[in-house]
Design a protein around this motif. Structure first.
Motif, PDB file in Angstrom:
ATOM      1  N   LEU A  48       1.072  -1.415   0.043  1.00  0.00           N
ATOM      2  CA  LEU A  48      -0.108  -0.034  -0.053  1.00  0.00           C
ATOM      3  C   LEU A  48       0.753   1.269   0.065  1.00  0.00           C
ATOM      4  CD1 LEU A  48      -2.929  -0.695   2.345  1.00  0.00           C
ATOM      5  CD2 LEU A  48      -3.098  -0.571  -0.128  1.00  0.00           C
ATOM      6  N   LEU A  49       1.902   1.288   0.750  1.00  0.00           N
ATOM      7  CA  LEU A  49       2.866   2.301   1.039  1.00  0.00           C
ATOM      8  C   LEU A  49       3.527   2.394  -0.470  1.00  0.00           C
ATOM      9  CD1 LEU A  49       4.100   4.506   2.471  1.00  0.00           C
ATOM     10  CD2 LEU A  49       5.811   3.096   3.372  1.00  0.00           C
ATOM     11  N   GLN A  50       3.900   1.419  -1.144  1.00  0.00           N
ATOM     12  CA  GLN A  50       4.721   1.706  -2.496  1.00  0.00           C
ATOM     13  C   GLN A  50       3.607   2.148  -3.589  1.00  0.00           C
ATOM     14  OE1 GLN A  50       6.050  -2.350  -3.270  1.00  0.00           O
ATOM     15  NE2 GLN A  50       8.189  -2.048  -2.727  1.00  0.00           N
ATOM     16  N   SER A  51       2.186   1.729  -3.424  1.00  0.00           N
ATOM     17  CA  SER A  51       1.360   2.470  -4.497  1.00  0.00           C
ATOM     18  C   SER A  51       1.275   3.886  -4.182  1.00  0.00           C
ATOM     19  CB  SER A  51       0.396   1.413  -4.601  1.00  0.00           C
ATOM     20  OG  SER A  51      -0.487   1.597  -3.383  1.00  0.00           O
ATOM     21  N   ALA A  52       1.115   4.281  -3.012  1.00  0.00           N
ATOM     22  CA  ALA A  52       0.705   5.616  -2.542  1.00  0.00           C
ATOM     23  C   ALA A  52       2.137   6.387  -3.130  1.00  0.00           C
ATOM     24  CB  ALA A  52       0.537   5.717  -1.174  1.00  0.00           C
ATOM     25  N   ILE A  53       3.323   6.042  -2.759  1.00  0.00           N
ATOM     26  CA  ILE A  53       4.427   6.840  -3.079  1.00  0.00           C
ATOM     27  C   ILE A  53       4.527   6.620  -4.761  1.00  0.00           C
ATOM     28  CG2 ILE A  53       7.061   6.822  -3.122  1.00  0.00           C
ATOM     29  CD1 ILE A  53       6.882   6.102  -0.221  1.00  0.00           C
ATOM     30  N   LYS A  54       4.267   5.665  -5.252  1.00  0.00           N
ATOM     31  CA  LYS A  54       4.169   5.865  -6.780  1.00  0.00           C
ATOM     32  C   LYS A  54       3.131   6.940  -7.291  1.00  0.00           C
ATOM     33  CE  LYS A  54       6.001   1.175  -7.837  1.00  0.00           C
ATOM     34  NZ  LYS A  54       5.518  -0.167  -8.437  1.00  0.00           N
ATOM     35  N   ASP A  55       1.946   7.067  -6.753  1.00  0.00           N
ATOM     36  CA  ASP A  55       1.054   8.140  -6.867  1.00  0.00           C
ATOM     37  C   ASP A  55       1.660   9.333  -6.780  1.00  0.00           C
ATOM     38  OD1 ASP A  55      -0.774   5.926  -7.568  1.00  0.00           O
ATOM     39  OD2 ASP A  55      -1.726   6.179  -5.709  1.00  0.00           O
ATOM     40  N   VAL A  56       2.313   9.586  -5.843  1.00  0.00           N
ATOM     41  CA  VAL A  56       2.962  10.977  -5.419  1.00  0.00           C
ATOM     42  C   VAL A  56       4.123  11.489  -6.382  1.00  0.00           C
ATOM     43  CG1 VAL A  56       4.164  12.283  -3.604  1.00  0.00           C
ATOM     44  CG2 VAL A  56       2.324  10.968  -2.985  1.00  0.00           C
ATOM     45  N   GLN A  57       4.776  10.240  -6.609  1.00  0.00           N
ATOM     46  CA  GLN A  57       5.856  10.320  -7.720  1.00  0.00           C
ATOM     47  C   GLN A  57       5.376  10.771  -9.178  1.00  0.00           C
ATOM     48  OE1 GLN A  57       7.977   6.793  -7.628  1.00  0.00           O
ATOM     49  NE2 GLN A  57       9.536   7.631  -6.206  1.00  0.00           N
ATOM     50  N   SER A  58       4.100  10.099  -9.559  1.00  0.00           N
ATOM     51  CA  SER A  58       3.813  10.164 -10.898  1.00  0.00           C
ATOM     52  C   SER A  58       2.858  11.738 -10.875  1.00  0.00           C
ATOM     53  CB  SER A  58       2.640   9.194 -11.255  1.00  0.00           C
ATOM     54  OG  SER A  58       1.573   9.285 -10.369  1.00  0.00           O
ATOM     55  N   ALA A  59       2.337  12.141  -9.656  1.00  0.00           N
ATOM     56  CA  ALA A  59       1.685  13.386  -9.621  1.00  0.00           C
ATOM     57  C   ALA A  59       2.820  14.538  -9.893  1.00  0.00           C
ATOM     58  CB  ALA A  59       0.754  13.652  -8.594  1.00  0.00           C
TER      59      ALA A  59
ATOM     60  N   LYS B 191       5.638  14.544 -11.133  1.00  0.00           N
ATOM     61  CA  LYS B 191       6.281  14.754 -12.561  1.00  0.00           C
ATOM     62  C   LYS B 191       5.916  15.983 -13.216  1.00  0.00           C
ATOM     63  CE  LYS B 191       7.415   9.979 -13.251  1.00  0.00           C
ATOM     64  NZ  LYS B 191       7.277   8.688 -14.209  1.00  0.00           N
ATOM     65  N   ASN B 192       4.700  16.371 -13.189  1.00  0.00           N
ATOM     66  CA  ASN B 192       4.347  17.750 -13.565  1.00  0.00           C
ATOM     67  C   ASN B 192       4.934  18.788 -13.192  1.00  0.00           C
ATOM     68  OD1 ASN B 192       2.996  19.641 -15.154  1.00  0.00           O
ATOM     69  ND2 ASN B 192       0.932  18.766 -14.363  1.00  0.00           N
ATOM     70  N   LYS B 193       5.720  19.407 -13.865  1.00  0.00           N
ATOM     71  CA  LYS B 193       6.635  20.753 -13.163  1.00  0.00           C
ATOM     72  C   LYS B 193       5.662  21.752 -13.330  1.00  0.00           C
ATOM     73  CE  LYS B 193      11.163  18.961 -14.775  1.00  0.00           C
ATOM     74  NZ  LYS B 193      12.197  19.350 -15.808  1.00  0.00           N
ATOM     75  N   LYS B 194       4.581  21.791 -14.015  1.00  0.00           N
ATOM     76  CA  LYS B 194       3.819  23.081 -14.182  1.00  0.00           C
ATOM     77  C   LYS B 194       2.689  23.010 -13.089  1.00  0.00           C
ATOM     78  CE  LYS B 194       4.606  23.577 -19.082  1.00  0.00           C
ATOM     79  NZ  LYS B 194       3.816  23.411 -20.444  1.00  0.00           N
ATOM     80  N   ALA B 195       2.236  22.071 -12.417  1.00  0.00           N
ATOM     81  CA  ALA B 195       1.406  22.049 -11.589  1.00  0.00           C
ATOM     82  C   ALA B 195       1.753  22.379 -10.158  1.00  0.00           C
ATOM     83  CB  ALA B 195       0.430  20.671 -11.494  1.00  0.00           C
ATOM     84  N   PHE B 196       2.930  22.374  -9.875  1.00  0.00           N
ATOM     85  CA  PHE B 196       3.358  22.704  -8.404  1.00  0.00           C
ATOM     86  C   PHE B 196       4.373  23.636  -8.499  1.00  0.00           C
ATOM     87  CE2 PHE B 196       2.202  18.125  -8.437  1.00  0.00           C
ATOM     88  CZ  PHE B 196       1.216  18.288  -7.419  1.00  0.00           C
ATOM     89  N   ARG B 197       4.663  24.658  -7.380  1.00  0.00           N
ATOM     90  CA  ARG B 197       5.719  25.680  -7.092  1.00  0.00           C
ATOM     91  C   ARG B 197       6.905  24.631  -7.135  1.00  0.00           C
ATOM     92  NH1 ARG B 197       3.727  29.279  -2.419  1.00  0.00           N
ATOM     93  NH2 ARG B 197       5.588  28.245  -1.599  1.00  0.00           N
ATOM     94  N   ALA B 198       7.889  25.404  -7.427  1.00  0.00           N
ATOM     95  CA  ALA B 198       9.189  24.657  -7.559  1.00  0.00           C
ATOM     96  C   ALA B 198       9.674  24.210  -6.406  1.00  0.00           C
ATOM     97  CB  ALA B 198      10.402  25.762  -8.510  1.00  0.00           C
ATOM     98  N   GLU B 199       9.515  24.950  -5.353  1.00  0.00           N
ATOM     99  CA  GLU B 199      10.205  24.920  -3.989  1.00  0.00           C
ATOM    100  C   GLU B 199       9.443  23.819  -3.416  1.00  0.00           C
ATOM    101  OE1 GLU B 199       7.609  28.694  -3.605  1.00  0.00           O
ATOM    102  OE2 GLU B 199       9.443  28.074  -4.902  1.00  0.00           O
ATOM    103  N   ASP B 200       8.117  23.640  -3.590  1.00  0.00           N
ATOM    104  CA  ASP B 200       7.276  22.509  -3.030  1.00  0.00           C
ATOM    105  C   ASP B 200       7.559  21.161  -4.019  1.00  0.00           C
ATOM    106  OD1 ASP B 200       5.829  24.361  -1.678  1.00  0.00           O
ATOM    107  OD2 ASP B 200       4.196  24.697  -2.840  1.00  0.00           O
ATOM    108  N   ARG B 201       7.807  21.243  -5.066  1.00  0.00           N
ATOM    109  CA  ARG B 201       8.051  20.149  -5.947  1.00  0.00           C
ATOM    110  C   ARG B 201       9.491  19.733  -5.193  1.00  0.00           C
ATOM    111  NH1 ARG B 201      10.667  19.138 -10.866  1.00  0.00           N
ATOM    112  NH2 ARG B 201       9.686  17.263 -11.764  1.00  0.00           N
ATOM    113  N   LYS B 202      10.359  20.651  -5.296  1.00  0.00           N
ATOM    114  CA  LYS B 202      11.635  20.267  -4.790  1.00  0.00           C
ATOM    115  C   LYS B 202      11.612  19.388  -3.542  1.00  0.00           C
ATOM    116  CE  LYS B 202      16.751  21.755  -4.011  1.00  0.00           C
ATOM    117  NZ  LYS B 202      16.649  20.607  -3.423  1.00  0.00           N
ATOM    118  N   ALA B 203      10.995  20.071  -2.474  1.00  0.00           N
ATOM    119  CA  ALA B 203      10.917  19.595  -1.361  1.00  0.00           C
ATOM    120  C   ALA B 203      10.326  18.104  -1.169  1.00  0.00           C
ATOM    121  CB  ALA B 203      10.097  20.331  -0.339  1.00  0.00           C
ATOM    122  N   VAL B 204       9.318  17.824  -1.957  1.00  0.00           N
ATOM    123  CA  VAL B 204       8.504  16.484  -1.937  1.00  0.00           C
ATOM    124  C   VAL B 204       9.537  15.413  -2.712  1.00  0.00           C
ATOM    125  CG1 VAL B 204       6.804  15.273  -3.130  1.00  0.00           C
ATOM    126  CG2 VAL B 204       6.310  17.310  -2.011  1.00  0.00           C
TER     127      VAL B 204
END
Length: 157
Positions: free
Chosen positions: A81-92, A94-107
């Motif tokens: 379950l944790l692996q699938s949740a982390i894969k969901d976060v990783q796939s989300a 990947k989109n550089k335009k949806a998130f702020r740069a510093e938030d994306r870098k932190a995650v």
């Protein structure tokens, strides 16, 4: 004279003395997963996401938080379950335009630390087992009792 190993404090002291890497590893795992969950939440609040992305990331955050609160991450179902949740976060993320740069870098930094810490790694097999992954083969049932070697000087039969 006072007993050293009495109570919960004594148990923690004994665990820290006998297994020095056990307690810090558990707190590190919890801290890493909670930091990841908090950074994902912060990034979600500052991003423009679709309903599907919000639902998927909210569910992933819940799984990560639940996994952080568990003491042992060795259960295969929970680890999957944790692996699938982390894969969901990783796939989300990947989109550089949806998130702020510093938030994306932190995650992404948190995801790298989770990977380096080995939280998602398969647990090692028990040592000394005789299962399919064991380096020791099953004993041959026909040679259960090995032949005795003749004593020196005695005639062999």
């Amino acid at each position: 004279m006072r007993r050293v190993g009495s109570g919960a404090v004594g148990a923690l002291w004994l665990a820290a003395a006998v297994f020095p890497g056990l307690l810090p590893a558990a707190s590190t795992r919890t801290e890493l997963l909670r930091r990841l969950e908090g950074d994902v939440g912060r990034a979600m609040s500052n991003a423009s996401l679709s309903e599907g992305q919000i639902k998927k990331l909210t569910q992933a955050r819940g799984t990560i938080l639940e996994s952080a609160s568990r003491r042992k991450g060795s259960d295969r179902y929970e680890r999957n379950l944790l692996q699938s949740a982390i894969k969901d976060v990783q796939s989300a993320f990947k989109n550089k335009k949806a998130f702020r740069a510093e938030d994306r870098k932190a995650v992404l930094d948190d995801l790298e630390q989770v990977r380096r810490a080995g939280i998602l790694a398969e647990s090692r097999a028990r040592q000394g087992g005789r299962g399919p992954m064991s380096p020791w083969p099953f004993p041959n049932p026909r040679t259960r009792y090995p032949r005795r070697l003749p004593l020196s000087g005695a005639p062999s039969v």
